[in-house]
Enzyme design. Structure first.
Site, PDB file in Angstrom:
ATOM      1  CG  HIS A  71       6.513  22.817  -3.973  1.00  0.00           C
ATOM      2  ND1 HIS A  71       6.677  22.807  -5.343  1.00  0.00           N
ATOM      3  CD2 HIS A  71       7.522  23.571  -3.478  1.00  0.00           C
ATOM      4  CE1 HIS A  71       7.733  23.536  -5.654  1.00  0.00           C
ATOM      5  NE2 HIS A  71       8.271  24.003  -4.547  1.00  0.00           N
ATOM      6  CG  ASP A 183      11.995  24.591  -6.937  1.00  0.00           C
ATOM      7  OD1 ASP A 183      11.233  24.301  -5.998  1.00  0.00           O
ATOM      8  OD2 ASP A 183      12.066  25.739  -7.416  1.00  0.00           O
ATOM      9  CD  GLU A 217       6.689  26.930  -3.862  1.00  0.00           C
ATOM     10  OE1 GLU A 217       7.358  27.770  -3.218  1.00  0.00           O
ATOM     11  OE2 GLU A 217       6.960  26.644  -5.050  1.00  0.00           O
ATOM     12  CD  GLU A 218       8.015  26.448  -8.346  1.00  0.00           C
ATOM     13  OE1 GLU A 218       8.212  27.679  -8.306  1.00  0.00           O
ATOM     14  OE2 GLU A 218       8.875  25.616  -8.027  1.00  0.00           O
ATOM     15  CG  ASP A 240      10.771  24.734  -1.568  1.00  0.00           C
ATOM     16  OD1 ASP A 240      11.396  24.296  -2.563  1.00  0.00           O
ATOM     17  OD2 ASP A 240       9.742  25.421  -1.681  1.00  0.00           O
ATOM     18  CG  HIS A 327      12.758  28.330 -11.102  1.00  0.00           C
ATOM     19  ND1 HIS A 327      11.759  29.281 -11.037  1.00  0.00           N
ATOM     20  CD2 HIS A 327      12.533  27.499 -10.045  1.00  0.00           C
ATOM     21  CE1 HIS A 327      10.970  29.032  -9.998  1.00  0.00           C
ATOM     22  NE2 HIS A 327      11.434  27.960  -9.384  1.00  0.00           N
TER      23      HIS A 327
END
Length: 363
Positions: A71, A183, A217-218, A240, A327
């Protein structure tokens, strides 16, 4: 495959440019353009959809379809409220971490370009040591150097402007890649390298391959949901990131033991089709690719779930890349793991047979 480094100077230059470009959830298109430009020599055609998912296709006329997917989006913030004295309160766009915000520089994206700001925080001298407040969405604010709300608005900043961090790619100790947005733009990077290797090694696949870079996606696997309905694949291999659990304050009894440098992580979960997963682990063992295992309760929390439960069900599996500090702006992965994820997806594709149903009932 010859034993040589998969990542060359051209691919690393692409990785750096791709990571440094901001692609927050809902605003991924500039990153997708970079990705498609890199992928162009290795695919036959592209598919894009209304919300920005991009797919490079090899053998587009084949009826049997295999997806490899990452993603493209990164977490960010939205401008939510501007005070009379020119400070900006925010809300999340994805799972942005409020605790890392204080003292971070930010880019506020406006129609006329980037406006710089900082997440301010009260000086240590002014805080009550007996009952210090921790950062949370309700008390972190962005300062753009304006004296009032009107001055903020004259800069082009308004409610709904998206906010990203400007932190850029670098390498620690020769083999650790560090950046915000690993990510999961590293996923888009890795599937692009699979396409590159197939092309360079002149491999002909007996099926259509859909190299898929999904958006959103998030905020709930939304891009994968849409593109799964568009492609209607027979098989999906998703990549991922997952947590390296060897740093402080992570409970291994809850998160399991996963470690940078020990290889890709193969997921065990209801959404993971077990025969496809076995093909992946058998391939890893046959090709001497190191790998780790992770158990996921209920959902994987990745685009795997969206593909698995789309249509009448799609044989899906998840190969994850161990990552530290998810994150944050200093997400970290190991170069060897990146190469081994690429290698594992590549070798698994070479073992998928046309029209394989992966049915548990086929003996």
């Amino acid at each position: 495959m010859a034993k040589k480094n998969i990542l060359d100077n051209k691919s690393l230059e692409f990785l750096e440019n791709y990571l440094n470009n901001a692609s927050p959830t809902g605003y991924e298109w500039t990153g997708q353009e970079l990705w498609m430009d890199y992928l162009k020599p290795y695919v036959d055609e592209f598919i894009t959809d209304t919300y920005g998912t991009a797919v490079g296709v090899i053998n587009p006329k084949a009826k049997y379809k295999v997806v490899i997917e990452g993603h493209a989006d990164e977490i960010s913030w939205y401008v939510n409220y501007i005070t009379d004295n020119g400070l900006i309160y925010v809300i999340r766009n994805g799972g942005s971490d409020h605790q890392i915000a204080p003292s971070k520089i930010v880019n506020i994206h406006t129609k006329s370009g980037i406006v710089k700001g900082v997440f301010g925080w009260p000086a240590i001298h002014t805080r009550d040591k007996a009952k210090e407040e921790t950062p949370k969405v309700e008390n972190i604010t962005i300062d753009v150097g304006a004296k009032n709300k009107e001055e903020v608005e004259k800069m082009g900043v308004h409610v709904g402007c998206v906010i990203t961090y400007p932190d850029t790619f670098h390498i620690l100790n020769n083999d650790k890649f560090v950046c915000r947005a690993l990510d999961n733009r590293i996923g888009g990077f890795m599937i692009a390298q699979v396409a590159r290797l197939l092309h360079e090694n002149k491999k002909k696949l007996p099926f259509g391959l859909y190299i898929t870079n999904s958006v959103q996606e998030e905020i709930g696997l939304r891009g994968a949901e849409m593109i799964a309905e568009r492609i209607k694949p027979n098989v999906a291999i998703v990549t991922d990131v997952t947590h390296d659990t060897t740093t402080p304050m992570i409970d291994k009894k809850k998160e399991g033991h996963l470690e940078l440098g020990l290889g890709p992580v193969v997921a065990y979960a209801p959404a993971v089709q077990q025969k496809l997963r076995d093909l992946i682990t058998d391939t890893a063992e046959a090709k001497k690719i190191p790998f780790q295992r992770s158990a996921c309760s209920r959902a994987t929390g990745t685009d795997t779930d969206a593909f698995a439960y789309s249509g009448m069900g799609v044989a899906s599996a998840l190969i994850s890349l161990p990552l530290r500090y998810m994150h944050t702006t200093v997400e970290m992965v190991h170069r060897d793991d990146v190469e081994n994820v690429i290698k594992l997806i590549y070798e698994t594709l070479l073992n998928i047979k046309e029209n394989d149903t992966f049915s548990y009932f086929d003996k």
